[in-house]
Design a protein around this motif. Structure first.
Motif, short mmCIF file in Angstrom:
data_model
loop_
_atom_site.label_atom_id
_atom_site.label_comp_id
_atom_site.label_asym_id
_atom_site.label_seq_id
_atom_site.Cartn_x
_atom_site.Cartn_y
_atom_site.Cartn_z
N ALA A 23 14.66 1.50 -17.25
CA ALA A 23 14.95 2.41 -16.14
C ALA A 23 16.33 2.12 -15.55
O ALA A 23 17.11 3.04 -15.29
CB ALA A 23 13.87 2.28 -15.06
N ASN A 24 16.65 0.85 -15.36
CA ASN A 24 17.92 0.50 -14.73
C ASN A 24 19.12 0.81 -15.61
O ASN A 24 20.18 1.20 -15.10
CB ASN A 24 17.93 -0.99 -14.35
CG ASN A 24 17.19 -1.26 -13.05
OD1 ASN A 24 17.36 -0.54 -12.07
ND2 ASN A 24 16.37 -2.29 -13.04
N LEU A 25 18.98 0.63 -16.93
CA LEU A 25 20.10 0.96 -17.82
C LEU A 25 20.43 2.44 -17.77
O LEU A 25 21.61 2.83 -17.65
CB LEU A 25 19.75 0.53 -19.25
CG LEU A 25 19.82 -0.97 -19.56
CD1 LEU A 25 19.32 -1.25 -20.96
CD2 LEU A 25 21.24 -1.49 -19.39
N VAL A 26 19.40 3.27 -17.87
CA VAL A 26 19.63 4.72 -17.82
C VAL A 26 20.19 5.13 -16.46
O VAL A 26 21.15 5.91 -16.36
CB VAL A 26 18.31 5.47 -18.12
CG1 VAL A 26 18.50 6.97 -17.92
CG2 VAL A 26 17.84 5.18 -19.54
N ILE A 27 19.61 4.59 -15.41
CA ILE A 27 20.05 4.95 -14.06
C ILE A 27 21.46 4.46 -13.79
O ILE A 27 22.26 5.15 -13.14
CB ILE A 27 19.06 4.38 -13.02
CG1 ILE A 27 17.71 5.07 -13.15
CG2 ILE A 27 19.60 4.54 -11.61
CD1 ILE A 27 16.61 4.39 -12.35
N ALA A 28 21.82 3.27 -14.28
CA ALA A 28 23.16 2.74 -14.05
C ALA A 28 24.23 3.65 -14.65
O ALA A 28 25.25 3.94 -14.02
CB ALA A 28 23.27 1.33 -14.64
N VAL A 29 23.99 4.11 -15.88
CA VAL A 29 24.94 5.02 -16.53
C VAL A 29 25.04 6.33 -15.75
O VAL A 29 26.15 6.83 -15.48
CB VAL A 29 24.52 5.28 -17.99
CG1 VAL A 29 25.42 6.35 -18.61
CG2 VAL A 29 24.59 4.00 -18.81
N ALA A 48 26.59 -0.10 -9.16
CA ALA A 48 26.74 -1.56 -9.26
C ALA A 48 25.41 -2.26 -9.06
O ALA A 48 25.09 -3.25 -9.73
CB ALA A 48 27.75 -2.04 -8.22
N HIS A 49 24.61 -1.74 -8.16
CA HIS A 49 23.27 -2.29 -7.91
C HIS A 49 22.44 -2.21 -9.19
O HIS A 49 21.78 -3.19 -9.58
CB HIS A 49 22.62 -1.50 -6.78
CG HIS A 49 21.24 -1.96 -6.42
ND1 HIS A 49 20.44 -1.30 -5.52
CD2 HIS A 49 20.49 -3.00 -6.87
CE1 HIS A 49 19.30 -1.93 -5.40
NE2 HIS A 49 19.29 -2.97 -6.22
N SER A 50 22.45 -1.09 -9.88
CA SER A 50 21.65 -0.92 -11.09
C SER A 50 22.17 -1.79 -12.24
O SER A 50 21.38 -2.31 -13.04
CB SER A 50 21.64 0.55 -11.52
OG SER A 50 20.97 1.35 -10.56
N VAL A 51 23.51 -1.95 -12.32
CA VAL A 51 24.07 -2.84 -13.34
C VAL A 51 23.61 -4.28 -13.10
O VAL A 51 23.21 -5.00 -14.02
CB VAL A 51 25.61 -2.76 -13.36
CG1 VAL A 51 26.19 -3.87 -14.25
CG2 VAL A 51 26.07 -1.40 -13.86
N ALA A 52 23.65 -4.71 -11.82
CA ALA A 52 23.19 -6.06 -11.48
C ALA A 52 21.72 -6.23 -11.82
O ALA A 52 21.31 -7.27 -12.38
CB ALA A 52 23.43 -6.33 -9.99
N ASP A 53 20.92 -5.23 -11.50
CA ASP A 53 19.49 -5.30 -11.82
C ASP A 53 19.25 -5.38 -13.32
O ASP A 53 18.36 -6.11 -13.79
CB ASP A 53 18.75 -4.09 -11.24
CG ASP A 53 18.59 -4.17 -9.73
OD1 ASP A 53 18.91 -5.24 -9.17
OD2 ASP A 53 18.16 -3.18 -9.12
N PHE A 95 23.57 -10.83 -5.46
CA PHE A 95 24.51 -11.06 -4.36
C PHE A 95 25.93 -10.67 -4.74
O PHE A 95 26.61 -9.93 -4.02
CB PHE A 95 24.46 -12.53 -3.96
CG PHE A 95 25.42 -12.90 -2.86
CD1 PHE A 95 25.09 -12.71 -1.53
CD2 PHE A 95 26.68 -13.43 -3.16
CE1 PHE A 95 25.97 -13.03 -0.52
CE2 PHE A 95 27.57 -13.75 -2.16
CZ PHE A 95 27.22 -13.56 -0.83
N VAL A 96 26.39 -11.15 -5.91
CA VAL A 96 27.79 -10.95 -6.30
C VAL A 96 28.03 -9.52 -6.78
O VAL A 96 28.91 -8.81 -6.26
CB VAL A 96 28.19 -11.96 -7.39
CG1 VAL A 96 29.61 -11.68 -7.88
CG2 VAL A 96 28.10 -13.38 -6.84
N MET A 97 27.26 -9.09 -7.79
CA MET A 97 27.53 -7.79 -8.42
C MET A 97 27.05 -6.62 -7.58
O MET A 97 27.63 -5.54 -7.62
CB MET A 97 26.88 -7.74 -9.80
CG MET A 97 27.42 -8.77 -10.77
SD MET A 97 26.79 -8.51 -12.44
CE MET A 97 27.43 -6.89 -12.79
N GLY A 98 25.96 -6.81 -6.85
CA GLY A 98 25.44 -5.72 -6.03
C GLY A 98 25.96 -5.74 -4.61
O GLY A 98 26.63 -4.81 -4.16
N GLY A 99 25.66 -6.82 -3.88
CA GLY A 99 26.02 -6.89 -2.47
C GLY A 99 27.50 -6.86 -2.21
O GLY A 99 28.00 -6.05 -1.41
#
Length: 336
Positions: A23-29, A48-53, A95-99
Motif C-alpha cells: 500500500a505504501n509503495l503505490v501511495i508514495a508514487v 515523504a511520509h509514505s516513502v519513510a513508511d 523522524f528523519v525522512m518523514g518529520g
C-alpha cells in the motif's frame, strides 16, 4: 544459517507488513506525482511520509527473518531482540525522512508566500482520498491482527506489529490533515493553511517516532514482562507446597514470544538434593505452561533465614569501625 520455524503469529505479522508495504509503495508514487503536478507542500510531505513508511516496512521484514535465527554460542538467548533494534531504526526513519522533510516543506511554503497556484490540485485531492482508503484498509488489517493476538496489550509485545499500527494510524491522520490543508488553500487562496498542514504532519510524525523509539529503547535495554504475566508467575510459585517463600522474581523480554524468568525461592525444610531437583523441574514446567512465552526459566534455591542473617552480618561489618571477620556464609543450598 537455519532458522527456527515461524509461529502463526509471525506469519500473520509478515502478511500484515507486506500489505502495508504494498500500500505504501503505490501511495508514495501517487503522492509524489500528484505533489509535483500540483506543487503542493502538504502532498509532498505525505509522499515523504509514505516513502519513510515503505523503508520501515523493509526494516521490519528483515527483523522478522533475522529474529528467527536459533540461539548460538555468541547469543545463547537467541535473536529475538533483533525486532527491537530494527524497530528503533524504523523510528529514526520516520523522524528523519518523514518529520524533518514535512517541517521543511511547511517552512518553505510559508517563505514562498502566496505564489502557489491551484493547478493540479483536483488530481492531488483525488490521490489523497484514494490514499486515505488504502491506508485505512491497511490499518484495519493491522488492528484485526492485534485483536486476534489478544488485544492491544498482547499485540504491543510485537514491535513489528506495533510499528505498523502506529504508521498506518499516523498515515490516516496525516492524509486527513493534507486534505484539509489543500481544500482550505483552494477555498481561501492562502497557502498558510497548507503550510500549517505540513507542519502538523511533521509534528505528528516526530511524536510517533519518539514514542516508537522510546519503546524500542526500553526493550533493548531490558524490559520486564507485563504485570499480568509477572503476577501469574508469582502466584504459581506462591502456590507450590514445596516453596516456603518467593524472595525475588525477575523477568525480561527477549522477544515478542520469549521471556526470561529468574526466581529466588526458599524451599520448605527437609528436602534432599534429589527432591529439590525434581521440584525445580516440575515448577519450571508449570511456569512454562502457565506463561507460554516464558521459555528461559532459572530457579535459585536458597535458605532465606540464613541468607537474611548473612546480609545483616555483612551490613553490620560494613559500618565504620566494625571489625571484619571471616567470610559470611551465604546459606545457598544450590541453584536449579
Amino acid at each position: 544459517m537455519s532458522h527456527k520455524p515461524s509461529t502463526p503469529s509471525d506469519r500473520r505479522t509478515r502478511v500484515t507488513v507486506l500489505v502495508a508495504l504494498a500500500a505504501n509503495l503505490v501511495i508514495a508514487v501517487a503522492k509524489a506525482v500528484g505533489g509535483l503536478i500540483a506543487g503542493s507542500p502538504a502532498l509532498l510531505s505525505e509522499a515523504a511520509h509514505s516513502v519513510a513508511d515503505s523503508l520501515n516496512e523493509v526494516f521490519l521484514l528483515a527483523a522478522l527473518r533475522r529474529s528467527l535465527r536459533p540461539a548460538d554460542s555468541r547469543h545463547p538467548f537467541g535473536y529475538g531482540k533483533e525486532r527491537f533494534f530494527w524497530s528503533l531504526l524504523a523510528a529514526v526513519g520516520i523522524f528523519v525522512m518523514g518529520g524533518c522533510f514535512s517541517f521543511y516543506q511547511g517552512f518553505d511554503a510559508l517563505r514562498s508566500g502566496s505564489t502557489e497556484t491551484h493547478d493540479g490540485y483536483v488530481v492531488g485531492l483525488v490521490v489523497l482520498v484514494v490514499a486515505l482508503f488504502a491506508e485505512g484498509a491497511s490499518l484495519l488489517r493491522a488492528l484485526h491482527q492485534v485483536r486476534k493476538q489478544g488485544g492491544l496489550a498482547a499485540g504491543a509485545r510485537d514491535p513489528a506489529l506495533r510499528t505498523v499500527v502506529a504508521e498506518d494510524g499516523t498515515a490516516v491522520l496525516g492524509v486527513t490533515l493534507a486534505i484539509a490543508g489543500m481544500a482550505l488553500h483552494m477555498v481561501t487562496g492562502r497557502i498558510v493553511w497548507e503550510a500549517s498542514a505540513s507542519l502538523g504532519i511533521g509534528a505528528l510524525l516526530v511524536y510517533v517516532a519518539y514514542r516508537l523509539g522510546r519503546d524500542a529503547r526500553d526493550q533493548l535495554i531490558g524490559q520486564a514482562a507485563d504485570l499480568e504475566s509477572s503476577s501469574r508467575i508469582r502466584s504459581l510459585l506462591d502456590a507450590q507446597p514445596e516453596i516456603d517463600s518467593v524472595e525475588s522474581l525477575l523477568t525480561m523480554q527477549l522477544g515478542p514470544d520469549s521471556t526470561l524468568v529468574a526466581a529466588r525461592v526458599d524451599l520448605v525444610p527437609g528436602l534432599d538434593s534429589e527432591e529439590v531437583e525434581l521440584v525445580a523441574v516440575r515448577i519450571k514446567r508449570s511456569v512454562a505452561h502457565t506463561v507460554p512465552e516464558a521459555d528461559q526459566i532459572f530457579l535459585d534455591v536458597t535458605d532465606a533465614a540464613i541468607a537474611r542473617r548473612a546480609a545483616r552480618a555483612e551490613h553490620a561489618d560494613s559500618r565504620p569501625g566494625a571489625h571484619v571477620g571471616g567470610p559470611a556464609a551465604t546459606g545457598e543450598r544450590g541453584g536449579a
